[in-house]
Design a protein around this motif. Structure first.
Motif, short mmCIF file in Angstrom:
data_model
loop_
_atom_site.label_atom_id
_atom_site.label_comp_id
_atom_site.label_asym_id
_atom_site.label_seq_id
_atom_site.Cartn_x
_atom_site.Cartn_y
_atom_site.Cartn_z
N GLY A 249 0.83 -1.21 0.00
CA GLY A 249 0.00 0.00 0.00
C GLY A 249 0.86 1.25 0.00
N GLU B 252 1.02 -1.55 -4.88
CA GLU B 252 -0.08 -0.59 -4.75
C GLU B 252 -1.11 -0.95 -5.82
OE1 GLU B 252 -1.12 2.11 -2.75
OE2 GLU B 252 -2.78 1.82 -4.15
N THR C 7 4.83 9.26 5.89
CA THR C 7 4.04 9.02 4.68
C THR C 7 3.05 10.16 4.49
OG1 THR C 7 2.22 7.86 5.76
CG2 THR C 7 4.15 6.52 5.17
#
Ligand SMILES: C[S@@+](CC[C@H](N)C(=O)[O-])C[C@H]1O[C@@H](n2cnc3c(N)ncnc32)[C@H](O)[C@@H]1O
Length: 224
Positions: free
Chosen positions: A56, A79, A203
């Motif tokens: 992800g 992803e 992130t």
């Protein structure tokens, strides 16, 4: 080429982006899994470096920052959202990060069918989709069975590194880790080299949630 997420600039994944459609399909029942030589995805001079997986990757902020900070480590990001995958692969290409490859795939399928045993030094799972409604929770990526699969793919002493803003999902992770007790030990989270001052990982979702003042939960599960 596409332009989404890039404000009109063309996106080019080059050889940094790979597609699940190009991998062998899952086998019929009873047939062996078509496990891949993932080191072969990288240039010859980088093969044999430790390999890490991110599940992800979103826009690839962790992957790009961490790969630049640690050029002696190879990274595969998985992803499944096409716009995020292409954006992240284009970023890796623009930064000429040959130690990064982005795969557009369902990480559960990729890990189960294509990843060999005892390979990854670390698996990074940052801010996975929480699927908060009870009827959707079966879609959560962290499940006891998936933890067993990840354990299989980790090198001895390898680690799964997890962060989330979602207290209920974190408790779910602890419960599912308890279901596979004896194969992991839980350790306190340590931030990666690429994390900024005061950041857990750095992130996009962490930065967004930090601005909203959300609390974070994080841990390391180390393969025993
Ligand atoms: C909440 S976002 C977090 C993105 C990034 N890790 C961050 O912290 O900014 C979760 C990401 O995981 C991706 N994702 C969810 N399930 C996945 C799966 N089974 N395989 C691959 N990607 C997945 C979603 O498309 C999304 O980009």
């Amino acid at each position: 080429m596409s332009h989404s997420l890039s404000h009109g600039k063309p996106i080019d994944v080059g050889h940094f982006g790979l597609l699940q459609e190009d991998l062998p399909p899952p086998p019929p029942p009873g047939m062996p899994a078509p496990r891949l030589d993932l080191n072969a995805w990288f240039p010859a001079e980088l093969r044999g470096h430790p390999l890490e997986l991110e599940i992800g990757s979103g826009k690839g902020t962790f992957l790009v920052g961490q790969a630049a900070a640690t050029p002696g480590v190879n990274y595969i990001g998985v992803e499944w959202a096409r716009a995020f995958w292409s954006y992240a692969a284009d970023r890796a290409r623009r930064h000429a990060l040959e130690n990064v490859r982005l795969l557009r795939a369902d990480a559960a399928v990729f890990v189960r069918w294509h990843c060999p045993d005892a390979l990854f030094r670390q698996v990074h799972i940052y801010f996975p989709d929480p699927w908060p409604k009870a009827r959707q929770q079966k879609r959560r990526i962290i499940q006891a069975e998936f933890l067993r699969e990840l354990h299989r793919t980790l090198a001895p002493g390898g680690q799964i590194r997890i962060a989330t803003d979602h207290a209920d999902y974190f408790q779910w992770m602890l419960d599912h880790a308890a279901q596979v007790s004896g194969i992991f030990e839980r350790l306190p989270f340590e931030s990666p080299d690429s994390a900024g001052e005061g950041e857990l990982v750095g992130t996009n979702f962490e930065r967004k949630y930090r601005r909203e003042g959300r609390p974070f939960h994080a841990m390391i599960l180390r393969r025993l």
